[in-house]
Design a protein around this motif. Sequence first.
Motif, PDB file in Angstrom:
ATOM      1  N   THR A  78       0.801  -1.160   0.129  1.00 16.24           N
ATOM      2  CA  THR A  78       0.152  -0.155   0.011  1.00 16.24           C
ATOM      3  C   THR A  78       0.962   1.231   0.107  1.00 16.24           C
ATOM      4  N   VAL A  79       0.584   1.998  -0.832  1.00 17.66           N
ATOM      5  CA  VAL A  79       1.358   3.435  -0.902  1.00 17.66           C
ATOM      6  C   VAL A  79       0.268   4.610  -0.334  1.00 17.66           C
ATOM      7  N   THR A  80       0.738   4.967   0.703  1.00 16.94           N
ATOM      8  CA  THR A  80      -0.332   5.698   1.682  1.00 16.94           C
ATOM      9  C   THR A  80      -0.152   7.287   1.154  1.00 16.94           C
ATOM     10  N   MET A  81      -1.319   7.760   1.607  1.00 15.54           N
ATOM     11  CA  MET A  81      -1.278   9.186   1.625  1.00 15.54           C
ATOM     12  C   MET A  81      -0.185  10.009   2.593  1.00 15.54           C
ATOM     13  N   THR A  82      -0.037  11.410   2.457  1.00 14.02           N
ATOM     14  CA  THR A  82       0.433  11.997   3.530  1.00 14.02           C
ATOM     15  C   THR A  82      -0.405  13.339   3.749  1.00 14.02           C
ATOM     16  N   GLY A  83      -0.561  13.764   4.495  1.00  9.29           N
ATOM     17  CA  GLY A  83      -1.161  14.883   5.304  1.00  9.29           C
ATOM     18  C   GLY A  83      -2.818  14.868   5.277  1.00  9.29           C
ATOM     19  N   TRP A  84      -3.401  13.558   5.166  1.00  4.17           N
ATOM     20  CA  TRP A  84      -4.489  13.229   5.456  1.00  4.17           C
ATOM     21  C   TRP A  84      -4.795  12.761   6.496  1.00  4.17           C
TER      22      TRP A  84
END
Length: 417
Positions: free
Chosen positions: A233-239
């Motif tokens: 999984t490639v996660t988001m940042t800032g969410w």
Amino acid sequence: MTLSRRSMLATTATAAVGAAVPAPASDTASGTGAGHGVRTGFERLAADGYAPLAGRKAGIVTNPTGITRDVRHIVDVMHADPRVKLTAVFGPEHGFRGTAQAGGSEGRYDDPATGLPVYDTYLKSGQALADVFTASGVDTVVFDIQDAGARFYTYIWTLYDCMEAAALAGKRFMVLDRPNPVTGRAALGPVLHEEFATFVGRRPIAQAHGMTVAELARLFNGEFLDKPVPLETVTMTGWRRGMFFGDCGLPWVPPSPNMPTPDTALVYSGTCLFEGTNLSEGRGTTRPFELLGAEGIDGRWAEEANKAGLPGVRFREAYFAPTFSKFQGKTVGGVQLHVHDPAAFDPVLTGVALLVTARRVWDGFAWRSDNWIDKLTGSERVRTMIDAGAGADEVAAAWHGELAAFRRVRGRYLMYR
């Protein structure tokens, strides 16, 4: 209901590409421009030079929502970049380029813009879908589609089916994360009972699941797949979990023809229940799922709905003429939902309350003859309780236990604060 089998597999079968990074301290869910630092999974993958895909032949499951911040499609971007070997595209319901209406797809064709082969996944699952992945020649299946946050929105079951098929075909699987547009604060509503499983609900999750697609992939892998897939999984940042889509600073593309705005997604997990009735759910208008009605309904429905005192929402007497679907070309009466406090709004409770009040004020009310409402709610309970005269709060109390059990399982797979 048992949801917790094989929970420990989630940590061994899932490799997280980049841990979830907390949003900057200034990010809030205020809706006033906060959260513009949100970076999607694709943005992070591209910024890393597609390193996790190095040496792999990748195929991607996507649709028009798979876009960059400057609204280029990620397939076009990846195809033009020599650092990634993109060799196939897989289209879900509505198609890769989004030309098909509900219940349709685009079939097999070569994409005119890139020349890439596009394979149709819609209504395929199990070995039949595994055979599609095998025929494509890819070794890694990538998923990047914007979800709407509801159990019966079919893209999450495309995700599930593709994970299952990738495992059968011996492929790796990568999910590029995007925001849940209606926040990830809580799971709401009834949990699907297994005997009511369909493509609008394969497995027992809540009607409004409160998860991102990457979190759902981890849950599917750990709880439901007989053969877990090698998952990245490639996660988001800032969410952060309290963010609505407007807080993220990302462009909205309708994920399906009747999901035109984030406002639609906000109400959808409740008002989509009207698909299971003889009332219009607003398809064929500019405000699908926000406008509801039928011939013979007048202002009494809005009055009754407002008396319920539901949090965060008001109801306006409304008249409209759908251009397609139910009551095509006819003027019908009903309500329009106006959500004035999204943080307080409970879409599932609201949807049930609107069913209760519609039945109370309009003697023409009827369920669809195929009991589609049971597929949407996940059991026959909502329908039978409303028919027996139960109120919305009484109906909601009946799913409290199963929802609490799902929330406990869900908590093990969340990746963001």
